[in-house]
Enzyme design. Structure first.
Site, PDB file in Angstrom:
ATOM      1  N   THR A 132       0.808  -1.228   0.000  1.00 16.66           N
ATOM      2  CA  THR A 132       0.000   0.000   0.000  1.00 16.66           C
ATOM      3  C   THR A 132       0.841   1.278   0.000  1.00 16.66           C
ATOM      4  OG1 THR A 132      -1.717  -1.209   1.165  1.00 16.66           O
ATOM      5  CG2 THR A 132      -1.806   1.185   1.336  1.00 16.66           C
TER       6      THR A 132
ATOM      7  N   HIS B  85      -8.113   3.414 -10.786  1.00 12.67           N
ATOM      8  CA  HIS B  85      -8.230   3.201 -12.230  1.00 12.67           C
ATOM      9  C   HIS B  85      -9.678   3.254 -12.692  1.00 12.67           C
ATOM     10  CE1 HIS B  85      -4.044   2.006 -12.958  1.00 12.67           C
ATOM     11  NE2 HIS B  85      -4.083   1.465 -11.750  1.00 12.67           N
TER      12      HIS B  85
ATOM     13  N   LYS C 176       0.969  -2.005 -17.282  1.00 13.60           N
ATOM     14  CA  LYS C 176       0.368  -0.787 -17.819  1.00 13.60           C
ATOM     15  C   LYS C 176       1.427   0.206 -18.258  1.00 13.60           C
ATOM     16  CE  LYS C 176      -3.917  -1.050 -15.129  1.00 13.60           C
ATOM     17  NZ  LYS C 176      -3.659  -1.957 -13.982  1.00 13.60           N
TER      18      LYS C 176
ATOM     19  N   SER D 175      -2.317  -4.624  -9.174  1.00 12.82           N
ATOM     20  CA  SER D 175      -3.104  -3.584  -9.828  1.00 12.82           C
ATOM     21  C   SER D 175      -4.311  -4.222 -10.498  1.00 12.82           C
ATOM     22  CB  SER D 175      -2.232  -2.877 -10.866  1.00 12.82           C
ATOM     23  OG  SER D 175      -2.991  -1.923 -11.556  1.00 12.82           O
TER      24      SER D 175
END
Lengths: 478, 410
Positions: free
Chosen positions: A40, A48, A249, A338
């Site tokens: 975290t 997102h 990403k 993610s």
């Protein structure tokens, strides 16, 4: 009924809070000395849009849903959340095709407000982006937050609603009897438990193994970051993604909620035994710099404030593992890579509203007196001056600046200590003191002094973060 | 919100700010100095070594002694100094300085403003050195404060990174106080601090100085455990094969000072090389009622010069308040060959003044040229680490735009 949540990261914290809405004895336990110090603490801090997770995946099930929950959550828990929106930018024709693909995928995932912009349209909105960008996928619902603050806020609120927090306590074993969880053994004691929720991040596989459900493994994937000075506020207004690759990403340029600019992450898969490897590397930092510069050519690296690395808990299928197991009462919330921050609020609700009632067959009853609200520590930079003056009149310590870079007062630091900060990092993550451009040069010793005074402990015993991170050795002379 | 009117307002109570206050007060104008810390003196408080004051007091003083001289000169401190006042914002359109203190928000309305906000240390974090983030990494100023003010040692075994003056001073200080000081690494081929400090702090104490060396990697889990150091080539890239592991639990970084101009940099003309405001010989910025002096204008080597600048700023700010018509800048100094830090960038041509500059590169024999004309020759080696001061007296023959160069001569 006694529930133990293992892990006080973003998922564990939000689950703990969700559980504290019910008539249960809720415990959360973490081996770190403070809340949100694992995965975290070091990630891109993005909520997102939820468009790019493979349709049908567990990630897709929770991401878009979690995103929608952030407005209410940030209102109740009083943390910073800004819907900046995000762009995925395309440099090549084939990338433009991919944007169309992504847009379709978004629709399948329930994210229907996506828009493909031409380079002209993009230029007006984000003038500092590379002029060679051909098109961009605009997602207006993406946002930014401070993940550790979300965790801290959730735990504070859960505590107010009766949850019991165990920090600096490591789970050593889980005792199972007749295929049901029975006990948790820790380095500080043993507790009977009816339900155990495994939200142990990078170590969720080890916790699962203790319960005898060793059917997955967690691999650490490292991402390195460079944080730039808040003087660059406005360099980008939204989150900027390159066209993603199969693996990740990509390296992003992200505005932070307090005005800084975050560059990163790269993605390096580490062996299983390196779950504590938070080292930055020359290659990694170069990659972050070069790839972010490809997105925003005017990035000036001399504005670096700090570099850091974070680890993401990756599984073989790159998907979340959420749900009940063959051991009754043992629930996994694992592999939260993610978009874990985004999905966490939806996952937490899923645990209390689906997994526990349906898979465990337990009817939970809601507390009548649950208070959903938590107030943040007031920050000067977020308050208008008339308001701040009232705060100072009530308590003059809010008029004594300690951290000059971020204008953090002694009052804020004392309040952070009251709320559980015991270390320099504990204060830093709660107040942003020493988070700024001088990195604690002016304030770290003063903060040390305040912690020492408030908690009545000698300077020598105060840590930066973990047990061995001492700061001063001892007296020069008696 | 209380509003307070004042003639000359000074932000920052280090040597420059105190000197400015002395001069302004002596003219009889209402002078106030805002200090964000608990007391004035700035870094002088923690500089307990001597070597201060040789130019202005013709004596070798310690930092606190130098500071006390300024307090004595200033007289009634309580009337002029407000400690624990942080400036939040300068509204240059409305000429307001918005502050926070225990009193709440006070808005000062000064007729003239003097910026004496000094410098801060560059943190090692900002250099993007690979490795772990661990406790035990301090700037030299923090280590100095820890030892001299807080009476605490930062660790057992230390490596100094960067040979700036505070780094050199701290190498000696920590050695005297019993720490193992393994050495000083400097990425440049030459020391970053004054030669006298290299001799007095390192050579006299047998502390090695490794030039063209830097830290390649930081090791450790929670507290620093060691560093990999090695040699760099002329482009500062690591030379493979030169790596060496040094076991230390403490790093002290002296890797540069950064002028602090966050309060004015968005509306005052700035000099990107000095990283401070463009000023003239009266210490005026591009805004006529805002003056500046000290390390926020450019990094100086000696507090004496900072003090002198403060006095000039204080004097002229007071004159401005008293309605005296100050001359406009007439000449511009432009950087030519081998000129780094340079100030002032403008001058009025009314009175002799002191120019400060640093060469970009070291030269064995050199000369300063003003638009092609030699104004000073050096028969000794000049270096970027040693600021040159030059009194400019003859300006009648100068063109309006003066090109300043530091060239090699035979």
């Amino acid at each position: 009924m006694r529930v133990f949540v293992i892990g006080a990261g973003i998922t564990g914290s939000l689950i703990t809070r969700e559980l504290s809405k019910y008539d249960l004895e809720v415990h959360v336990i973490d081996k770190a000395p403070d809340i949100g110090w694992g995965v975290t603490k070091a990630n891109s801090a993005i909520v997102h849009g939820g468009y790019d997770d493979p349709p049908g995946s567990v990630r897709a099930q929770f991401a878009a849903l979690g995103n929608k929950m952030y407005d209410e959550l940030s209102n109740e828990l009083d943390f910073d959340f800004i819907r900046t929106g995000s762009y995925v930018v395309a440099f090549k024709e084939e990338d433009v095709e991919y944007l169309k693909e992504l847009k379709k995928r978004g629709v399948k995932n329930g994210v229907s407000n996506l828009e493909i912009l031409t380079s002209e349209e993009l230029k007006n909105r984000e003038p500092n982006l590379n002029k060679d960008i051909k098109a961009a996928l605009w997602c207006p619902t993406a946002g930014i937050t401070e993940p550790w603050e979300v965790s801290i806020a959730a735990i504070e609120n859960a505590k107010d609603n009766g949850a019991i927090v165990h920090l600096d306590e490591k789970v050593l074993d889980i005792i199972v009897q007749n295929q049901k969880v029975k006990k948790i053994l820790t380095d500080k004691g043993e507790y009977n438990a009816d339900i155990i929720i495994n939200a142990a991040g990078l170590f969720a596989d080890e916790i699962a193994k203790m319960a005898g459900v060793a059917d997955f493994e967690i691999f650490p994937r490292k991402g390195e970051y460079i944080l730039l000075d808040k003087k660059l506020k406005g360099l980008v207004n939204a989150v900027i993604f390159p066209t993603p690759t199969k693996k990740s990403k990509g390296i992003l340029v992200v505005p932070t909620v307090d005005g800084g600019i975050l560059l990163g992450p790269n993605a390096v898969d580490l062996p299983k035994d390196q779950k504590n490897n938070l080292e930055t590397t020359k290659e990694g930092l170069n990659e972050v710099y070069e790839k972010s510069k490809a997105l925003v050519p005017s990035i000036d690296i001399s504005y670096s404030v700090k570099t850091f690395a974070g680890l993401r808990p990756e599984t073989k299928n790159k998907d979340f593992i959420i749900g009940a197991t063959k051991i009754w009462g043992f629930i996994n919330v694992a592999g939260i890579r993610s978009p874990g921050l985004t999905a966490a609020p939806a996952i937490a609700k899923y645990i209390t509203e689906k997994v526990i009632p349906e898979d465990l067959g337990l009817n939970l009853s809601k507390k009548s007196n649950f208070n959903p609200f938590r107030k943040r520590i007031p920050h000067l930079e977020e308050t208008n001056l008339e308001e701040w003056e009232k705060i100072v009149k009530k308590d003059p310590r809010f008029g004594r600046t300690v951290c000059f870079c971020n204008n953090v007062s002694e009052g804020e630091i004392v309040e952070a200590i009251k709320r559980g900060a015991k270390t320099l990092d504990g204060v830093k993550f709660r107040t942003r003191a020493s988070f700024g451009r001088c990195q604690g040069g002016f304030c770290s010793l003063k903060i040390l002094e305040i912690i020492s005074r408030e908690l009545s402990i000698p300077l020598e015993e105060i840590k930066q973060n973990y047990k061995n991170s001492w700061i001063v050795k001892g007296k020069v002379r008696p | 919100m209380r509003i307070e009117k004042v003639d000359v307002l000074i932000i920052g109570g280090g040597a420059a700010g105190l000197a400015a206050a002395i001069e302004a007060k002596n003219t009889g104008v209402k002078t106030l100095l805002l200090e964000r810390d608990r007391n004035t003196g700035g870094v002088l408080n923690q500089c307990i070594h001597n070597g201060f004051g040789l130019h202005v007091f013709k004596e070798e003083l310690t930092g606190p002694e130098f500071m006390e001289r300024l307090w004595e000169e200033l007289g009634n401190l309580d009337e002029i100094i407000r400690n624990n006042y942080t400036v939040l914002k300068i509204d240059h359109i409305n000429r307001e300085v918005i502050t926070l203190s225990e009193e709440g928000i006070v808005v000062f309305k000064p007729k003239a403003l003097i910026m004496a906000t000094g410098a801060r240390e560059r943190p090692l974090n900002a250099l993007r050195i690979p490795g772990s983030r661990v406790a035990g990494v301090y700037t030299a100023g923090v280590a100095q404060k820890m030892v001299n003010i807080y009476n605490r040692l930062p660790g057992n075994r230390v490596l100094i990174v960067g040979s700036g003056d505070i780094g050199l001073i701290m190498a000696r200080r920590l050695k005297i106080e019993g720490m193992d000081v393994l050495g000083v690494v400097e990425i440049m081929p030459e020391p970053g601090g004054l030669i006298r400090n290299v001799v007095q702090c390192l050579e006299d104490f047998n502390i090695p100085l490794w030039l063209s060396h830097t830290v390649f990697k930081i090791h450790g889990k929670e507290r620093l455990e060691g560093v990999t150091i090695g040699k760099v080539d002329e482009n500062f890239n690591p030379i493979p094969g030169t790596e060496r592991y040094i076991e230390v639990d403490t790093l002290v970084a002296s890797v540069g000072l950064i002028p602090q101009n966050e309060l004015i940099e968005n509306f005052v003309e700035m000099d990107p090389i000095n990283r401070g405001p463009v000023i003239d010989d009266l210490m005026r910025t591009s805004i006529e009622w805002i003056f500046a002096a000290g390390n926020n204008v450019a990094i100086h080597d000696l507090v004496d010069f900072v003090y002198e600048e403060g006095k000039i700023a204080g004097r002229n700010a007071a004159k401005y308040v008293l309605g005296e018509k100050l001359p406009k800048p007439k000449y511009i100094f432009k950087r030519g060959n081998n000129v780094g830090v340079l100030l002032p960038q403008r001058f009025t041509g009314k009175e002799p003044f002191k120019m400060y500059l640093r060469p970009k590169k070291s030269l064995e024999k050199s000369a300063i040229l003003f638009s092609g004309k030699v104004v000073r020759k050096f028969n000794w080696k000049i270096r970027p680490s040693e600021m040159i001061d030059l009194v400019v007296r003859n300006f009648e023959s100068l063109p309006n735009e003066v090109l300043v160069e530091v060239n090699k001569i035979d």
